[in-house]
Design a protein around this motif. Structure first.
Motif, PDB file in Angstrom:
ATOM      1  N   MET A 222       0.833  -1.207   0.000  1.00  0.00           N
ATOM      2  CA  MET A 222       0.000   0.000   0.000  1.00  0.00           C
ATOM      3  C   MET A 222       0.864   1.251   0.000  1.00  0.00           C
ATOM      4  N   MET A 223       1.923   1.251   0.801  1.00  0.00           N
ATOM      5  CA  MET A 223       2.794   2.414   0.870  1.00  0.00           C
ATOM      6  C   MET A 223       3.597   2.577  -0.425  1.00  0.00           C
ATOM      7  N   MET A 224       4.008   1.463  -1.022  1.00  0.00           N
ATOM      8  CA  MET A 224       4.738   1.532  -2.292  1.00  0.00           C
ATOM      9  C   MET A 224       3.867   2.143  -3.383  1.00  0.00           C
ATOM     10  N   LEU A 225       2.605   1.727  -3.448  1.00  0.00           N
ATOM     11  CA  LEU A 225       1.700   2.269  -4.458  1.00  0.00           C
ATOM     12  C   LEU A 225       1.493   3.766  -4.283  1.00  0.00           C
ATOM     13  N   MET A 229       2.806   5.180  -7.627  1.00  0.00           N
ATOM     14  CA  MET A 229       1.811   5.061  -8.691  1.00  0.00           C
ATOM     15  C   MET A 229       0.653   6.047  -8.577  1.00  0.00           C
ATOM     16  N   ALA A 230       0.622   6.842  -7.529  1.00  0.00           N
ATOM     17  CA  ALA A 230      -0.412   7.869  -7.338  1.00  0.00           C
ATOM     18  C   ALA A 230      -1.831   7.352  -7.576  1.00  0.00           C
ATOM     19  N   PRO A 231      -2.239   6.289  -6.884  1.00  0.00           N
ATOM     20  CA  PRO A 231      -3.593   5.782  -7.096  1.00  0.00           C
ATOM     21  C   PRO A 231      -4.641   6.688  -6.461  1.00  0.00           C
ATOM     22  N   GLN A 232      -5.829   6.680  -7.047  1.00  0.00           N
ATOM     23  CA  GLN A 232      -6.962   7.358  -6.416  1.00  0.00           C
ATOM     24  C   GLN A 232      -7.708   6.406  -5.490  1.00  0.00           C
ATOM     25  N   VAL A 233      -7.592   5.115  -5.791  1.00  0.00           N
ATOM     26  CA  VAL A 233      -8.226   4.066  -4.992  1.00  0.00           C
ATOM     27  C   VAL A 233      -7.194   2.965  -4.761  1.00  0.00           C
ATOM     28  N   VAL A 234      -7.116   2.456  -3.524  1.00  0.00           N
ATOM     29  CA  VAL A 234      -6.240   1.340  -3.193  1.00  0.00           C
ATOM     30  C   VAL A 234      -7.117   0.157  -2.781  1.00  0.00           C
ATOM     31  N   GLY A 240      -5.657  -8.370   8.060  1.00  0.00           N
ATOM     32  CA  GLY A 240      -5.526  -9.307   9.167  1.00  0.00           C
ATOM     33  C   GLY A 240      -4.615  -8.937  10.313  1.00  0.00           C
ATOM     34  N   ASP A 241      -3.645  -8.020  10.130  1.00  0.00           N
ATOM     35  CA  ASP A 241      -2.731  -7.747  11.240  1.00  0.00           C
ATOM     36  C   ASP A 241      -2.538  -6.244  11.445  1.00  0.00           C
ATOM     37  N   TYR A 242      -1.769  -5.914  12.471  1.00  0.00           N
ATOM     38  CA  TYR A 242      -1.595  -4.509  12.855  1.00  0.00           C
ATOM     39  C   TYR A 242      -0.921  -3.695  11.769  1.00  0.00           C
ATOM     40  N   GLU A 243       0.017  -4.314  11.041  1.00  0.00           N
ATOM     41  CA  GLU A 243       0.687  -3.584   9.963  1.00  0.00           C
ATOM     42  C   GLU A 243      -0.313  -3.161   8.894  1.00  0.00           C
ATOM     43  N   ASP A 244      -1.276  -4.038   8.596  1.00  0.00           N
ATOM     44  CA  ASP A 244      -2.313  -3.696   7.614  1.00  0.00           C
ATOM     45  C   ASP A 244      -3.122  -2.490   8.080  1.00  0.00           C
ATOM     46  N   ILE A 245      -3.499  -2.498   9.344  1.00  0.00           N
ATOM     47  CA  ILE A 245      -4.330  -1.421   9.888  1.00  0.00           C
ATOM     48  C   ILE A 245      -3.578  -0.088   9.860  1.00  0.00           C
ATOM     49  N   HIS A 246      -2.302  -0.125  10.215  1.00  0.00           N
ATOM     50  CA  HIS A 246      -1.496   1.093  10.196  1.00  0.00           C
ATOM     51  C   HIS A 246      -1.395   1.637   8.767  1.00  0.00           C
ATOM     52  N   ALA A 247      -1.212   0.741   7.800  1.00  0.00           N
ATOM     53  CA  ALA A 247      -1.117   1.168   6.407  1.00  0.00           C
ATOM     54  C   ALA A 247      -2.443   1.749   5.919  1.00  0.00           C
ATOM     55  N   ILE A 248      -3.547   1.180   6.380  1.00  0.00           N
ATOM     56  CA  ILE A 248      -4.872   1.698   6.017  1.00  0.00           C
ATOM     57  C   ILE A 248      -5.003   3.157   6.439  1.00  0.00           C
ATOM     58  N   GLU A 249      -4.592   3.442   7.642  1.00  0.00           N
ATOM     59  CA  GLU A 249      -4.680   4.815   8.152  1.00  0.00           C
ATOM     60  C   GLU A 249      -3.850   5.757   7.282  1.00  0.00           C
ATOM     61  N   SER A 250      -2.688   5.286   6.838  1.00  0.00           N
ATOM     62  CA  SER A 250      -1.850   6.119   5.963  1.00  0.00           C
ATOM     63  C   SER A 250      -2.519   6.353   4.621  1.00  0.00           C
ATOM     64  N   VAL A 252      -5.752   6.415   3.979  1.00  0.00           N
ATOM     65  CA  VAL A 252      -6.871   7.340   4.169  1.00  0.00           C
ATOM     66  C   VAL A 252      -6.369   8.771   4.341  1.00  0.00           C
ATOM     67  N   HIS A 253      -5.301   8.939   5.116  1.00  0.00           N
ATOM     68  CA  HIS A 253      -4.761  10.277   5.373  1.00  0.00           C
ATOM     69  C   HIS A 253      -4.138  10.890   4.120  1.00  0.00           C
ATOM     70  N   CYS A 254      -3.735  10.031   3.157  1.00  0.00           N
ATOM     71  CA  CYS A 254      -3.168  10.533   1.904  1.00  0.00           C
ATOM     72  C   CYS A 254      -4.243  10.949   0.909  1.00  0.00           C
ATOM     73  N   GLY A 255      -5.494  10.744   1.259  1.00  0.00           N
ATOM     74  CA  GLY A 255      -6.583  11.145   0.373  1.00  0.00           C
ATOM     75  C   GLY A 255      -7.029  10.076  -0.600  1.00  0.00           C
ATOM     76  N   CYS A 256      -6.435   8.870  -0.514  1.00  0.00           N
ATOM     77  CA  CYS A 256      -6.876   7.770  -1.369  1.00  0.00           C
ATOM     78  C   CYS A 256      -8.124   7.116  -0.794  1.00  0.00           C
ATOM     79  N   LYS A 257      -8.925   6.556  -1.669  1.00  0.00           N
ATOM     80  CA  LYS A 257     -10.062   5.767  -1.245  1.00  0.00           C
ATOM     81  C   LYS A 257      -9.622   4.314  -1.090  1.00  0.00           C
ATOM     82  N   LEU A 258     -10.318   3.579  -0.227  1.00  0.00           N
ATOM     83  CA  LEU A 258      -9.882   2.231   0.120  1.00  0.00           C
ATOM     84  C   LEU A 258     -10.989   1.210  -0.118  1.00  0.00           C
TER      85      LEU A 258
END
Length: 311
Positions: A222-225, A229-234, A240-250, A252-258
């Motif tokens: 997620m962070m690499m993209l 790649m400047a996605p509008q949607v990821v 499943g784990d804490y690393e996933d959740i932390h990346a999700i927050e990043s 959302v804060h970057c303005g991408c949709k999830l």
């Protein structure tokens, strides 16, 4: 799904049994091979055992049994007779084959410290057939993509079609419609199940504006993209784990949709999981799609807003 494509992955003996059975592979989920055990197919109608003539049987004494030679020949065909070239995938426990299908493997692991470094003495194979169902997201598309794409979480028990639904949402959002412009979508396909990449090329239709990171851990991908790649949607499968959740927050804060999926039976089930409790309290997801299994996979049991209220 064409029978001719699926049966080519197997040894000659197994191939003859499957061809004689005249199966509808569109209804088959898995084909399991275990040394000295009956060939087992999982389908919409339940488990299927076949005899050596391809006839269905419930008598396990008559069922076709997989030999070590048959499994070894199948593995050679799947790996294109170069198993060493697939060592990295074997560390993850699966191989991806043309058509986007995935072959799970089990046997004796080779360890380097605590890290799985490879696998040998492989005695079990599980071909999971990819089922691409274009249009399966039609009934929920307007709830996910109105004026803008909504942060969406698909909740589903195992084998109820969450990846199939996610794939079609990705395709439709990427392509766009007459009223919804296409969006650039970045997919982190850790298990090669969404796009089903084979040699880097997506075997499933994920849309014209979609970029895929295949075989990459979700959090890192997620962070690499976002950086490259400047996605509008990821989009990711099976949080499943804490690393996933932390990346999700990043994300959302970057303005991408999830767009994401998670195993679960209900919103209440999700609230009991510490990983998701805070996400739900902070209303990170704007849509929840709940799937179930009622005679067929992919049944939409409910659509909910950020507060968990039915829509």
């Amino acid at each position: 799904m064409e029978q001719e494509q699926v049966v080519t992955f197997f040894s000659e003996g197994i191939r003859h049994v499957l061809q004689a059975a005249c199966l509808n592979f569109g209804n088959i989920y898995e084909i399991r091979l275990r040394v000295s055990q009956p060939l087992l197919l999982s389908s919409q109608e339940g488990e299927i055992f076949l005899d050596d003539k391809g006839r269905r049987t419930r008598d396990l004494k008559r069922a076709f049994r997989v030999t070590a030679e048959e499994l070894s020949e199948t593995l050679e065909i799947i790996s294109e007779y170069s198993l060493y070239a697939y060592e990295e995938e074997l560390r993850q426990g699966f191989l991806t084959v043309p058509g986007g299908h995935r072959v799970g493997v089990a046997g004796r692991t080779v360890l380097s410290g605590k890290r799985v470094d490879g696998m040998r003495d492989i005695s079990c194979l599980n071909l999971r057939l990819a089922h691409e169902k274009k249009g399966c997201a039609d009934s929920v598309f307007s709830w996910v993509y109105g004026k803008e794409v909504a942060h969406t979480l698909i909740i589903s028990p195992p084998r109820c079609g969450k990846t199939t639904l996610l794939r079609d949402l990705i395709r439709q959002i990427s392509n766009g419609t007459s009223s919804c412009p296409g969006r650039t979508v970045g997919v982190v396909d850790e298990r090669s199940e969404i796009a089903g990449c084979y040699q880097g090329i997506a075997q499933n239709d994920v849309g014209i504006r979609t970029d895929v990171l295949d075989g990459c851990p979700k959090a890192e991908g997620m962070m690499m993209l976002i950086r490259s790649m400047a996605p509008q949607v990821v989009a990711v499968d099976e949080l499943g784990d804490y690393e996933d959740i932390h990346a999700i927050e990043s994300v959302v804060h970057c303005g991408c949709k999830l767009l994401a999926t998670v195993h679960g039976n209900s919103l209440e089930d999700l609230r009991r999981k510490p990983l998701f409790q805070r996400l739900m309290e902070e209303r990170v997801f704007e849509r929840y799609l709940l799937l179930g299994y009622e005679k067929r996979a992919g049944v939409i049991r409910g659509i909910y807003d950020a507060d968990g209220q039915p829509l």
